[in-house]
Design a protein around this motif. Structure first.
Motif, short mmCIF file in Angstrom:
data_model
loop_
_atom_site.label_atom_id
_atom_site.label_comp_id
_atom_site.label_asym_id
_atom_site.label_seq_id
_atom_site.Cartn_x
_atom_site.Cartn_y
_atom_site.Cartn_z
N ASP A 34 -31.87 -21.10 6.97
CA ASP A 34 -31.24 -19.78 7.00
C ASP A 34 -30.41 -19.58 5.76
OD1 ASP A 34 -30.73 -17.25 7.95
OD2 ASP A 34 -29.76 -17.89 9.81
N SER A 85 -26.61 -18.21 4.42
CA SER A 85 -25.25 -18.08 4.94
C SER A 85 -24.26 -18.16 3.80
CB SER A 85 -24.96 -19.18 5.96
OG SER A 85 -23.60 -19.17 6.34
N ALA A 96 -23.42 -21.44 8.34
CA ALA A 96 -24.00 -22.68 7.82
C ALA A 96 -23.30 -23.88 8.44
CB ALA A 96 -23.86 -22.72 6.30
N TYR A 141 -24.39 -24.22 12.12
CA TYR A 141 -25.72 -24.85 12.19
C TYR A 141 -25.61 -26.34 11.90
CZ TYR A 141 -28.18 -20.28 11.78
OH TYR A 141 -28.67 -19.02 11.97
N ILE A 163 -29.82 -24.75 4.04
CA ILE A 163 -29.09 -23.49 3.91
C ILE A 163 -29.20 -22.96 2.48
CG2 ILE A 163 -26.80 -22.41 3.94
CD1 ILE A 163 -27.85 -23.03 6.73
N LEU A 189 -27.40 -20.80 -0.07
CA LEU A 189 -25.97 -20.52 -0.18
C LEU A 189 -25.64 -20.00 -1.58
CD1 LEU A 189 -23.19 -21.19 1.43
CD2 LEU A 189 -23.11 -23.19 -0.06
N LEU A 207 -20.54 -29.11 4.07
CA LEU A 207 -21.97 -29.03 4.36
C LEU A 207 -22.70 -30.30 3.91
CD1 LEU A 207 -22.67 -25.31 3.43
CD2 LEU A 207 -22.74 -26.31 5.71
N VAL A 211 -26.43 -31.43 5.22
CA VAL A 211 -27.22 -30.23 4.97
C VAL A 211 -27.86 -30.27 3.59
CG1 VAL A 211 -27.05 -27.72 4.61
CG2 VAL A 211 -25.84 -28.80 6.52
N ILE A 246 -28.68 -28.09 0.65
CA ILE A 246 -28.21 -26.80 0.15
C ILE A 246 -29.11 -26.33 -0.99
CG2 ILE A 246 -26.28 -25.52 -0.84
CD1 ILE A 246 -24.40 -27.65 0.27
#
Length: 309
Positions: free
Chosen positions: A78, A80, A85, A88, A101, A103, A115, A120, A122
């Motif tokens: 997604d 965010s 973020a 999630y 994510i 970003l 994150l 995550v 990124i």
């Protein structure tokens, strides 16, 4: 019969439900301009994930696991600007679901650090493109590899606003009932505004719903959208809006200091902006109960806090 891995993940998610929502309602006692007008705010950072975005993230993931769109090793993808973020990421870390994510590269270093710490992946987009460019990048990545990703699409996913229709709205009305005269909150993904307003108006049709926007395209209210220049989210229901008000970033930042000193709360810029909008509404009415949201507190905004105090 052997329980599938995806069934176990869904069971683990449902066990997190007790930590989602049920946030306290805080009465703003010293900043309401009139004794005849009460202002209340939901303290949304007091749940798993630390912000209002826990609610839609949880609901989106739950819906995708139940439908089979997520699971089988798929990555949640997604766009965010920050709090979604992180929501999630915290849920994904708990359940073992990989998260990617898109970003904007000008997101705060604290968000980037958090994150990364949560595992995550990124994908940075231009700092000049805002969340709209991040959204376009996520859509492109999904089109190029649909078998790898579940595109959560917070801006168009009905489970976003439904999380507030089923949760936040009933919590607010359950606490205050027909006393409520106005509901005020900022417009970003618009899920909280749309869901809460739909529920409250079903209970009491004469409640006034005021959407808040920044006073220009260049602003410092992370997560907010200037609807005149940004892509309007698919879940936004303009029909439930009674009025739009604009909030100046500097006014919101000043209110961070005042709220700390007079109410004992360190708010984020978006929470302070919501409070500014609620105070503006309170100034215009003779009596009533104005409700807003505090999406998160100041914990992720140390650079801003250092500049203010």
């Amino acid at each position: 019969m052997e329980i599938s891995q995806d069934s176990q993940v869904l069971k683990s998610l449902e066990s997190l439900g007790q930590f989602v929502g049920a946030t306290p309602l805080f009465e703003v006692q010293h900043l309401s301009p009139k004794p005849s007008v009460k202002i209340f705010a939901k303290m949304e950072w007091m749940q798993f994930g630390g912000s209002v975005k826990t609610r839609p993230a949880y609901n989106i993931i739950k819906g995708a696991l139940k439908s089979g769109e997520l699971g089988n090793g798929k990555t949640l993808l997604d766009a965010s600007s920050g709090n979604t973020a992180l929501a999630y990421a915290t849920i994904g870390a708990r359940l073992g679901i990989p998260v990617t994510i898109c970003l904007p590269e000008n997101a705060s270093w604290e968000r980037k650090k958090l994150l990364k710490g949560l595992g995550v992946n990124i994908v940075y987009t231009s700092k000049f493109g805002s969340s709209d460019e991040s959204e376009a990048k996520a859509e492109e990545m999904y089109r190029n590899d649909p078998d790898k990703y579940f595109l959560a699409n917070q801006y168009g996913n009905e489970n976003n606003w439904m999380s507030h229709y089923q949760g936040t709205g009933p919590e607010i009305y359950g606490a205050l009932g027909d006393q409520i005269t106005h509901f005020v909150t900022g417009l970003g993904t618009t899920g909280s505004f749309t869901g809460i307003t739909k529920y409250l108006k079903e209970q009491k049709p004469d409640i006034k719903a005021i959407g808040l926007q920044p006073d220009g395209a260049l602003h410092g209210l992370e997560g907010w959208k200037d609807m005149e220049t940004a892509k309007v989210p698919g879940i936004y229901d303009k029909a439930v809006v009674d009025e739009i008000k604009h909030v100046d970033t500097y006014d919101a930042y000043d209110l961070i200091k005042e709220t700390a000193r007079r109410e004992g709360l360190l708010l984020s810029p978006s929470s302070a902006a919501n409070l500014k909008g609620a105070i503006d509404v309170a100034n215009e009415i003779d009596s009533g109960v104005v409700v807003t949201l505090f999406p998160d507190n100041a914990e992720k905004y140390s650079e801003i806090i250092k500049s203010l105090f």
